[in-house]
Design a protein around this motif. Structure first.
Motif, PDB file in Angstrom:
ATOM      1  N   PHE A 119       0.709  -1.123  -0.008  1.00  0.00           N
ATOM      2  CA  PHE A 119       0.039  -0.070   0.005  1.00  0.00           C
ATOM      3  C   PHE A 119       0.890   1.453  -0.301  1.00  0.00           C
ATOM      4  O   PHE A 119       2.676   1.354   0.756  1.00  0.00           O
ATOM      5  N   HIS A 120       1.234   2.616  -1.504  1.00  0.00           N
ATOM      6  CA  HIS A 120       1.075   3.586  -0.692  1.00  0.00           C
ATOM      7  C   HIS A 120       0.434   4.353   0.450  1.00  0.00           C
ATOM      8  O   HIS A 120      -0.978   4.439   0.167  1.00  0.00           O
ATOM      9  N   GLY A 121       0.907   4.780   1.536  1.00  0.00           N
ATOM     10  CA  GLY A 121       0.436   5.616   2.533  1.00  0.00           C
ATOM     11  C   GLY A 121       0.804   7.251   1.805  1.00  0.00           C
ATOM     12  O   GLY A 121       1.453   7.670   2.181  1.00  0.00           O
ATOM     13  N   ILE A 122      -0.616   7.670   1.593  1.00  0.00           N
ATOM     14  CA  ILE A 122      -0.402   9.119   0.895  1.00  0.00           C
ATOM     15  C   ILE A 122      -0.838   9.917   2.294  1.00  0.00           C
ATOM     16  O   ILE A 122      -2.051  10.002   2.383  1.00  0.00           O
ATOM     17  N   PHE A 123      -0.005  10.632   2.592  1.00  0.00           N
ATOM     18  CA  PHE A 123      -0.798  11.861   4.155  1.00  0.00           C
ATOM     19  C   PHE A 123      -1.912  12.578   3.693  1.00  0.00           C
ATOM     20  O   PHE A 123      -1.830  13.147   2.336  1.00  0.00           O
ATOM     21  N   LEU A 124      -2.788  13.193   4.598  1.00  0.00           N
ATOM     22  CA  LEU A 124      -4.213  13.759   3.876  1.00  0.00           C
ATOM     23  C   LEU A 124      -3.831  14.764   4.765  1.00  0.00           C
ATOM     24  O   LEU A 124      -3.567  15.023   5.890  1.00  0.00           O
ATOM     25  N   PRO A 125      -4.556  15.699   4.358  1.00  0.00           N
ATOM     26  CA  PRO A 125      -4.463  17.494   4.702  1.00  0.00           C
ATOM     27  C   PRO A 125      -5.490  17.578   6.072  1.00  0.00           C
ATOM     28  O   PRO A 125      -6.297  16.918   6.093  1.00  0.00           O
ATOM     29  N   TYR A 126      -4.728  17.967   6.866  1.00  0.00           N
ATOM     30  CA  TYR A 126      -5.982  18.426   8.115  1.00  0.00           C
ATOM     31  C   TYR A 126      -7.010  19.928   7.060  1.00  0.00           C
ATOM     32  O   TYR A 126      -6.095  20.769   6.131  1.00  0.00           O
ATOM     33  N   ALA A 127      -7.777  20.881   8.050  1.00  0.00           N
ATOM     34  CA  ALA A 127      -8.441  21.411   7.867  1.00  0.00           C
ATOM     35  C   ALA A 127      -7.352  22.502   7.710  1.00  0.00           C
ATOM     36  O   ALA A 127      -7.680  24.292   6.983  1.00  0.00           O
ATOM     37  N   ASP A 128      -6.636  23.303   8.637  1.00  0.00           N
ATOM     38  CA  ASP A 128      -5.183  24.132   8.960  1.00  0.00           C
ATOM     39  C   ASP A 128      -4.300  24.211   7.544  1.00  0.00           C
ATOM     40  O   ASP A 128      -4.361  25.117   7.309  1.00  0.00           O
ATOM     41  N   ASP A 129      -4.624  23.085   6.677  1.00  0.00           N
ATOM     42  CA  ASP A 129      -3.116  22.740   6.064  1.00  0.00           C
ATOM     43  C   ASP A 129      -4.163  23.292   4.534  1.00  0.00           C
ATOM     44  O   ASP A 129      -3.079  23.230   3.446  1.00  0.00           O
ATOM     45  N   ILE A 130      -5.405  23.516   4.546  1.00  0.00           N
ATOM     46  CA  ILE A 130      -5.838  23.745   3.502  1.00  0.00           C
ATOM     47  C   ILE A 130      -6.574  25.496   3.435  1.00  0.00           C
ATOM     48  O   ILE A 130      -6.956  25.980   4.454  1.00  0.00           O
ATOM     49  N   ARG A 131      -5.771  26.092   1.838  1.00  0.00           N
ATOM     50  CA  ARG A 131      -5.903  27.523   2.905  1.00  0.00           C
ATOM     51  C   ARG A 131      -6.889  28.024   1.961  1.00  0.00           C
ATOM     52  O   ARG A 131      -7.310  27.693   0.998  1.00  0.00           O
ATOM     53  N   THR A 132      -7.635  29.001   1.858  1.00  0.00           N
ATOM     54  CA  THR A 132      -8.858  29.717   1.200  1.00  0.00           C
ATOM     55  C   THR A 132      -8.008  30.568   0.121  1.00  0.00           C
ATOM     56  O   THR A 132      -7.139  31.399   0.326  1.00  0.00           O
ATOM     57  N   LEU A 133      -8.754  30.530  -0.673  1.00  0.00           N
ATOM     58  CA  LEU A 133      -7.481  31.331  -1.990  1.00  0.00           C
ATOM     59  C   LEU A 133      -9.097  32.310  -3.016  1.00  0.00           C
ATOM     60  O   LEU A 133     -10.458  31.971  -2.400  1.00  0.00           O
ATOM     61  N   ASP A 134      -8.828  33.365  -2.976  1.00  0.00           N
ATOM     62  CA  ASP A 134     -10.283  34.810  -3.854  1.00  0.00           C
ATOM     63  C   ASP A 134      -9.776  33.524  -5.442  1.00  0.00           C
ATOM     64  O   ASP A 134      -8.655  33.567  -5.946  1.00  0.00           O
ATOM     65  N   THR A 135     -10.063  32.960  -5.683  1.00  0.00           N
ATOM     66  CA  THR A 135     -10.208  32.985  -6.965  1.00  0.00           C
ATOM     67  C   THR A 135     -10.670  33.841  -7.748  1.00  0.00           C
ATOM     68  O   THR A 135     -12.296  34.019  -7.930  1.00  0.00           O
ATOM     69  N   PRO A 136     -10.005  34.056  -9.176  1.00  0.00           N
ATOM     70  CA  PRO A 136     -10.558  35.142 -10.243  1.00  0.00           C
ATOM     71  C   PRO A 136     -11.510  34.893 -11.152  1.00  0.00           C
ATOM     72  O   PRO A 136     -11.515  34.072 -11.112  1.00  0.00           O
ATOM     73  N   GLN A 137     -12.540  36.051 -11.146  1.00  0.00           N
ATOM     74  CA  GLN A 137     -12.981  35.669 -11.810  1.00  0.00           C
ATOM     75  C   GLN A 137     -13.122  35.822 -13.363  1.00  0.00           C
ATOM     76  O   GLN A 137     -12.928  37.306 -14.124  1.00  0.00           O
ATOM     77  N   LEU A 138     -13.086  34.984 -14.565  1.00  0.00           N
ATOM     78  CA  LEU A 138     -12.195  35.348 -15.805  1.00  0.00           C
ATOM     79  C   LEU A 138     -13.226  34.893 -16.929  1.00  0.00           C
ATOM     80  O   LEU A 138     -13.459  33.239 -16.828  1.00  0.00           O
ATOM     81  N   PRO A 139     -12.656  34.980 -18.087  1.00  0.00           N
ATOM     82  CA  PRO A 139     -13.541  34.305 -18.725  1.00  0.00           C
ATOM     83  C   PRO A 139     -13.062  32.676 -19.300  1.00  0.00           C
ATOM     84  O   PRO A 139     -11.347  33.096 -18.947  1.00  0.00           O
ATOM     85  N   THR A 140     -14.112  31.913 -20.167  1.00  0.00           N
ATOM     86  CA  THR A 140     -12.767  31.018 -20.540  1.00  0.00           C
ATOM     87  C   THR A 140     -12.811  31.227 -21.863  1.00  0.00           C
ATOM     88  O   THR A 140     -13.058  31.767 -22.605  1.00  0.00           O
ATOM     89  N   ALA A 141     -12.011  29.763 -22.474  1.00  0.00           N
ATOM     90  CA  ALA A 141     -11.468  29.838 -23.569  1.00  0.00           C
ATOM     91  C   ALA A 141     -12.721  29.046 -24.317  1.00  0.00           C
ATOM     92  O   ALA A 141     -13.917  28.556 -23.912  1.00  0.00           O
ATOM     93  N   SER A 142     -12.976  29.538 -25.434  1.00  0.00           N
ATOM     94  CA  SER A 142     -13.827  29.186 -26.543  1.00  0.00           C
ATOM     95  C   SER A 142     -13.517  27.280 -27.437  1.00  0.00           C
ATOM     96  O   SER A 142     -12.101  27.251 -26.761  1.00  0.00           O
ATOM     97  N   GLU A 143     -14.177  27.399 -28.021  1.00  0.00           N
ATOM     98  CA  GLU A 143     -13.655  26.096 -28.404  1.00  0.00           C
ATOM     99  C   GLU A 143     -12.720  25.478 -29.809  1.00  0.00           C
ATOM    100  O   GLU A 143     -11.806  24.415 -29.428  1.00  0.00           O
ATOM    101  N   SER A 144     -12.446  26.979 -30.382  1.00  0.00           N
ATOM    102  CA  SER A 144     -11.577  26.697 -31.595  1.00  0.00           C
ATOM    103  C   SER A 144      -9.578  26.964 -30.177  1.00  0.00           C
ATOM    104  O   SER A 144      -9.314  26.320 -30.935  1.00  0.00           O
ATOM    105  N   GLN A 145     -10.377  27.620 -29.705  1.00  0.00           N
ATOM    106  CA  GLN A 145      -9.045  28.734 -28.298  1.00  0.00           C
ATOM    107  C   GLN A 145      -8.950  27.318 -28.285  1.00  0.00           C
ATOM    108  O   GLN A 145      -7.061  27.037 -28.554  1.00  0.00           O
ATOM    109  N   VAL A 146      -9.158  26.102 -27.455  1.00  0.00           N
ATOM    110  CA  VAL A 146      -9.001  25.429 -27.454  1.00  0.00           C
ATOM    111  C   VAL A 146      -8.417  23.664 -27.733  1.00  0.00           C
ATOM    112  O   VAL A 146      -7.586  23.618 -28.083  1.00  0.00           O
ATOM    113  N   ASP A 147      -9.108  24.181 -29.403  1.00  0.00           N
ATOM    114  CA  ASP A 147      -8.642  22.859 -29.921  1.00  0.00           C
ATOM    115  C   ASP A 147      -7.615  23.371 -30.849  1.00  0.00           C
ATOM    116  O   ASP A 147      -6.336  22.882 -30.582  1.00  0.00           O
TER     117      ASP A 147
END
Lengths: 556, 624
Positions: free
Chosen positions: B444-472
């Motif tokens: 088994f691989h033992g993966i360390f899991l974060p506690y609540a304190d270890d996770i930071r809340t970020l202000d995520t920017p609101q930005l436009p997303t790419a169109s299909e042609s841009q993604v392609d």
């Protein structure tokens, strides 16, 4: 790093007589609420943030507030004006805050926020009400108060002994049925909260037991995450402006222990002194100035001065987030992640062109189930890393998630004897089905319906710090008393959930019968006792060395 | 894809050129809890490894397609083990012995046709250079001149090796001997010599030496059963198909095989995996990836370049008497109040439960989040020698978790006073390659899991997303720059440079060997592969007047361009200014370097380097 804007928080604690009533065997709401407040203040004190805190008691025997006049605003006492919380406040809560014999309106204290503010300006003001709602309230003033709160941009949280949706006449959780006043109060609370925030208002109403168990429900005032502006490059002619933030990282306490003299408790009374000596029989002392720096290279010892080292060492030419290539997500395995942090990478918030470009990359990677392998350098004198940038698309945002990958030097490829091909270890069908029933009984995510997770590690506060702060709090307020036992809620939070523990009893018994286990008593055990013996030797050795030290001290 | 493959080949080449192992430096260790590699090597004695290499004519025959000769391959292997020992386990002893030589070189020269090239000792720069001298065309020539090829008597060679072990005064914990040869009947049917070799081999095995065969490709195939099956040590477990293993034809395979054997597996902890009350399965916890760092510098005495020892003493400033740890206590200051604890109390606060892994329950794999990462994972494997029956439970659990695609959630307490962390135990089934060699170990691989304190809340920017042609368009770009990632493809340039530097200094070379920095993007090749795609994507997402390289912090650039590592001139703060900051309580607005300078300037002693500690110290000083 700029300090976060000044925030103020007013705790309004109902100390009215009904708060002391409880069903037999249950802790009175007053005690529960007091615990919540203690926990919260403790947290604020240890976080050492500059947020100011006020405490208002209502239903108190005395009256102390600016609005009090004739028979209005009676039995409301401003216990503490807004200021930075300290241990004195904790002591006061522990010793002076006692249940009263009166009742007071639970909405009225809200009207008094102006007297609390005392003309000071705050970026944010949050009022926390802790009450059992067992008071006759005056709906006529409600609209005015709501209007005032809204205008002042004040947010509100309620903490109640019962859940907000568990109302009605059914006794919640086997407790007492709600009184008529309580039901009325609950309706009013709902009204206030919904009118402040139509969508999520009710999410800011908690129960006492929730709050004690999960302190994380308190609005956490945290360190503002540090932005890392950089440019993502693909080859020489494609660049996208980005900003990275630490998203997951082991949070450490801000302070470490310092060593003081046991008698005086003064740091200055102790001096640490490092001496260098030759490896000869006399242990000849040499001056620090007569030493140079070196490194081991196998059997060789290589003198290598700091100056030379700085000149010859590997240097980077500044920040970097350069794509080396793209690979399948399945080639980058989670257990190979190294490093101690996870970054989330966005476009700068005022740059929509970068936003579109980055979104193009994120979506392309997501569709193709691929990741970018990048060279990451934090700053000019930072060491380069190779890492993977995964696409992450959420409802509200998109980003790249960056994790460091190992260098060849970091890997240890051990081989282990095969388990599957070893007849001795091959489990029978019978044994496998016993394991199956164990897994069935111990699933923490319930399959039916909403898929509730019974054990979310990322909702548990780090127990190490909870325990540390509990002990620091205790010692600060009671200096000569031994440390307290662990808080029961903390012990419980770290255990198998009760439902699962009950459910897995029978499968576990079967498992025990199907798999005989026998502890091997080996020579090793003898060695352990030898170690014990060794330890006792160490004990006497220590006192001998103490004698030597003292002798040295005398001749110092 | 042709050109892209060049890059891939370059990466692969790196993994073959050299591999090293980990070492560890407690850099930002804050309490022992971090120190996952806490293996006590001192009490267990030294590890030792003897390379016993066939030097007969057959070993020098090159393979088809200019494949290096078996001898050449062996020398490359030996070299990389030498350098890896230097970097990772500098206490281990290594020896290099040739058999089937014309010349003899051993103490008293009592063994004919055995040539001790390096006796059992720490490898150093000189030895690496020696082995380098035996590589390639020129190396074969050197070997021919110094040792030559002659009669073979493996028995004598093994006897000679056993003397190497017994001449060592140090305690040896792990003794391994690797035979490199491409001849399955070294004595050409001489039964007496075969018998003698077998006897010597079993003598060696009786003294705890593990003998491995690293057999190399030979025309007509290498038949282990003819002779070597009686010489080598029995496999670790009945299922290990060691003897049926194909001979190595490639350097990479050989290195992999040597690497797997050369390192003694050491667990960081052996503890119980508790499934429920009374159901304890013994497991070992191993580390399979750990960031290698530059080792700490050592202090040398100027006159003779010998290492000096450092002694730390605590003494009382007033009386000058030396203090014992018990004469001290620990404090932290919060909200102006000093809180005092005994050292023991500080330790015991960290204790939650006895060392062990405690099963909480199971969750479907999709509940494991990619971004829940805190530190390198650990690897869990059963310890049948501690609790018999463990391997069977473990195997059953591993199999069903893997088949049902679930992971086990466990509470992990490594040592007595380490606070708990939660691990996701992810099942890993064994994988083997065509030659039956293990690629991935079961466990088994033992993966360390974060506690609540270890996770930071970020202000995520609101930005436009790419169109299909841009993604392609981006998909085309991604497609052009595909490669096959391998975890061992990248060397750490900082470490490599450091060791090249040391090597150069140790050997008095004019300049350190050049290192290839594989972390640098191959920009030319990428541009070529992309052709016009980059421009096309830019046209799709950026307006004409937009400059994606525009500076975010334009002021700093000229200074950087002017070059040099000059630091910004220090701005000294006046005492009044500083007092002002203290009074207003906005010291926190200053940066750590500024605070440090201020501490220096006003003679404030600080024990820690954390920002809060600097602030506290300054505040204490200036409000006195």
């Amino acid at each position: 790093m700029a300090r976060s804007a000044k925030t103020a928080l007013v705790l309004c604690l109902d100390v009215g007589f009904s708060m002391s009533n409880s069903a037999t065997g249950q802790e009175p709401p007053f005690q529960q609420a007091k615990k919540v407040i203690q926990k919260f203040v403790q947290r604020q004190v240890f976080a050492e943030n500059k947020d100011e805190l006020g405490l208002v008691l209502f239903g108190s025997d005395n009256t102390k507030n600016n609005l009090a006049k004739d028979d209005q605003y009676q039995n409301i006492s401003v216990h503490r004006h807004l200021m930075i919380p300290n241990f004195e406040l904790l002591e006061e809560i522990q010793n002076d805050v006692q249940p009263g014999s009166q009742q007071a309106d639970c909405i009225l204290p809200l009207a008094d926020h102006s007297s609390l503010l005392q003309g000071k300006k705050y970026e944010r003001l949050n009022i926390v009400m802790l009450t059992d709602l067992n008071t006759p309230s005056s709906p006529d003033q409600l609209d005015i108060i709501i209007g005032n709160l809204k205008r002042a941009g004040i947010t509100l949280q309620f903490f109640l002994p019962f859940p907000v949706d568990g109302g009605g006449s059914n006794p919640p959780h086997g407790g007492k049925a709600l009184s008529r006043e309580q039901q009325q109060g609950l309706e009013m609370t709902k009204k206030v909260m919904m009118s402040l925030d139509e969508e999520d208002g009710l999410e800011e109403v908690y129960t006492f037991s929730d709050a004690i168990e999960k302190l994380s429900v308190f609005k956490r005032v945290e360190k503002r995450p540090m932005a890392w502006p950089c440019t993502l490059t693909i080859g020489s002619s494609l660049s996208i402006k980005i900003v990275g933030y630490k998203a997951v990282c082991e949070e450490r306490p801000r302070k470490s222990w310092s060593v003081v003299d046991a008698q005086t408790h003064q740091k200055d009374d102790i001096k640490r002194d490092v001496v260098y000596c030759l490896n000869d029989d006399e242990e000849t002392e040499v001056q620090k100035d007569d030493t140079i720096q070196g490194y081991r290279y196998g059997s060789d010892i290589v003198p290598f001065s700091k100056v030379d080292q700085d000149q010859m060492k590997y240097k980077t030419d500044g920040k970097s987030f350069a794509v080396l290539g793209f690979t399948k997500q399945s080639m980058v395995i989670q257990h190979q992640f190294v490093g101690t942090q996870v970054l989330k990478v966005f476009a700068p918030k005022d740059d929509e062109h970068a936003g579109v470009a980055l979104s193009g990359l994120i979506r392309a990677l997501d569709d193709l189930k691929m990741v970018a392998v990048v060279r990451y350098v934090y700053a000019r004198n930072g060491n380069p890393q190779v890492g993977a940038a995964f696409p992450c698309i959420k409802e509200k945002y998109e980003c790249l998630v960056y994790v460091q990958l190992p260098f060849m030097e970091d890997l240890r490829q051990y081989s282990f004897p095969s388990l599957e091909n070893n007849k001795k270890y091959t489990p029978s069908e019978d044994q496998l089905s016993a394991v199956d029933s164990l897994i069935d009984s111990m699933m923490l995510v319930e399959e039916d319906g909403e898929k509730k997770d019974l054990f979310k590690v990322n909702h548990i506060p780090n127990p190490q710090y909870q325990r540390l702060f509990q002990c620091l709090h205790h010692r600060a307020v009671n200096p000569s008393v031994p440390l307290p036992p662990m808080d029961p809620w903390l012990t419980t939070a770290l255990q198998r959930p009760l439902a699962v523990a009950t459910r897995c009893q029978a499968p576990l018994e079967t498992l025990k019968k199907k798999f005989p286990l026998k502890e091997v008593v080996k020579k090793k055990e003898l060695k352990t006792s030898k170690e014990l013996f060794g330890n006792s030797c160490l004990g006497t050795g220590r006192s001998a060395s103490r004698a030597v030290w003292e002798w040295v001290g005398l001749h110092h | 894809p042709e050109m892209w493959n060049v890059l891939v080949a370059r990466l692969l080449h790196a993994s073959m050129a050299q591999w090293n192992d980990y070492h560890h430096e407690d850099e930002d260790v804050d309490g022992e809890e971090r120190d996952e590699s806490g293996v006590d090597y001192t009490s267990t004695g030294r590890d030792s490894l003897v390379f016993l290499v066939d030097a007969s004519k057959e070993m020098f025959i090159k393979g088809e397609d200019e494949e290096p000769s078996p001898f050449d391959m062996t020398m490359q292997c030996v070299r990389s083990v030498y350098t890896s020992k230097i970097i990772s386990s500098d206490k281990d002893l290594v020896a290099l012995v040739f058999y089937g030589t014309e010349q003899s070189k051993n103490p008293r020269n009592s063994f004919k046709h055995v040539y001790i090239y390096h006796d059992l000792d720490l490898p150093g720069a000189r030895r690496v250079q020696d082995v380098d001298g035996l590589r390639g065309e020129k190396g074969a020539q050197v070997a021919g001149e110094t040792m030559g090829s002659g009669n073979t008597n493996l028995g004598e060679a093994l006897w000679c090796c056993s003397n190497l072990y017994s001449d060592i005064k140090l305690r040896l914990s792990h003794k391994r001997l690797m035979i490199f040869t491409c001849r399955d009947t070294p004595h050409g049917g001489d039964g007496e010599r075969d018998r003698q070799a077998r006897t010597k081999a079993s003598d060696l095995k009786e003294t705890g030496v593990v003998i491995d065969l690293m057999h190399l490709m030979k025309p007509g195939g290498f038949d282990v059963s003819l002779f070597f099956c009686d010489v080598v040590s029995p496999p670790e477990d009945e299922a290990e198909l060691g003897l049926q293993m194909e001979p190595c034809g490639k350097l990479e395979d050989l290195q992999k095989r040597v690497r797997a054997k050369e390192m003694k597996k050491r667990s960081v902890a052996r503890l119980n995996l508790c499934l429920g009350e009374g159901m304890n399965v013994a497991v070992g916890v191993y580390i399979t990836a750990l960031q290698a760092r530059k080792p700490n510098a050592i202090k040398l005495y100027r006159d003779n370049n010998e290492p000096v020892r450092t002694k730390t003493r605590l003494y009382h400033t007033q009386t000058g008497s030396l203090l014992l740890p018990s004469d001290t206590k620990r404090v932290q200051v919060y909200a102006g109040r000093q809180i005092v604890m005994e050292k023991d109390e500080v330790d015991v606060i960290k204790k939650f439960s006895d060392p062990g892994l405690e099963l909480i329950g199971f969750k479907p794999m999709e509940r494991l989040k990619l971004h829940h990462h805190l530190r390198s994972a650990v690897f869990i494997y059963p310890e049948e020698e501690m609790v018999t029956g463990s391997a069977c439970v473990f195997t059953a659990l591993l199999r069903r978790c893997s088949e049902r695609n679930v992971f086990a959630l466990c509470k992990y307490t490594r040592i007595r006073n380490s606070p708990p962390r939660f691990l996701a135990l992810v099942p890993q089934k064994e994988e083997v390659d065509d030659g039956q060699a293990q690629i991935v170990a079961p466990g088994f691989h033992g993966i360390f899991l974060p506690y609540a304190d270890d996770i930071r809340t970020l202000d995520t920017p609101q930005l436009p997303t790419a169109s299909e042609s841009q993604v392609d368009k981006m998909k085309e770009i991604v497609h052009k720059l595909r490669f096959k990632y391998r975890s061992d493809a990248f060397e750490n340039p900082v470490l490599q440079q450091h060791y090249r530097n040391l090597e150069a200094l140790a050997l008095d070379l004019m300049a350190p060997e050049h290192i290839e920095d594989l972390t640098m993007p191959n920009v030319n090749m990428m541009d070529q592969r992309l052709g016009s795609l980059a421009q096309e994507f830019r046209d799709l997402v950026y307006p004409a007047d937009y400059n994606p390289e525009g500076k975010t912090a334009p002021k700093r650039k000229p200074a950087e361009a002017a070059g040099g590592t000059e630091k910004k001139p220090k701005v000294e703060m006046s005492e009044d200014e500083l007092r002002g900051h203290v009074q207003k309580g906005n010291l926190g607005k200053l940066t750590v370097p500024v605070l440090k300078d201020a501490c220096k300037q006003f003679g404030v002693k600080v024990t820690g380097t954390k920002k809060q500690e600097l602030i506290d110290a300054l505040t204490a000083q200036l409000t006195k």
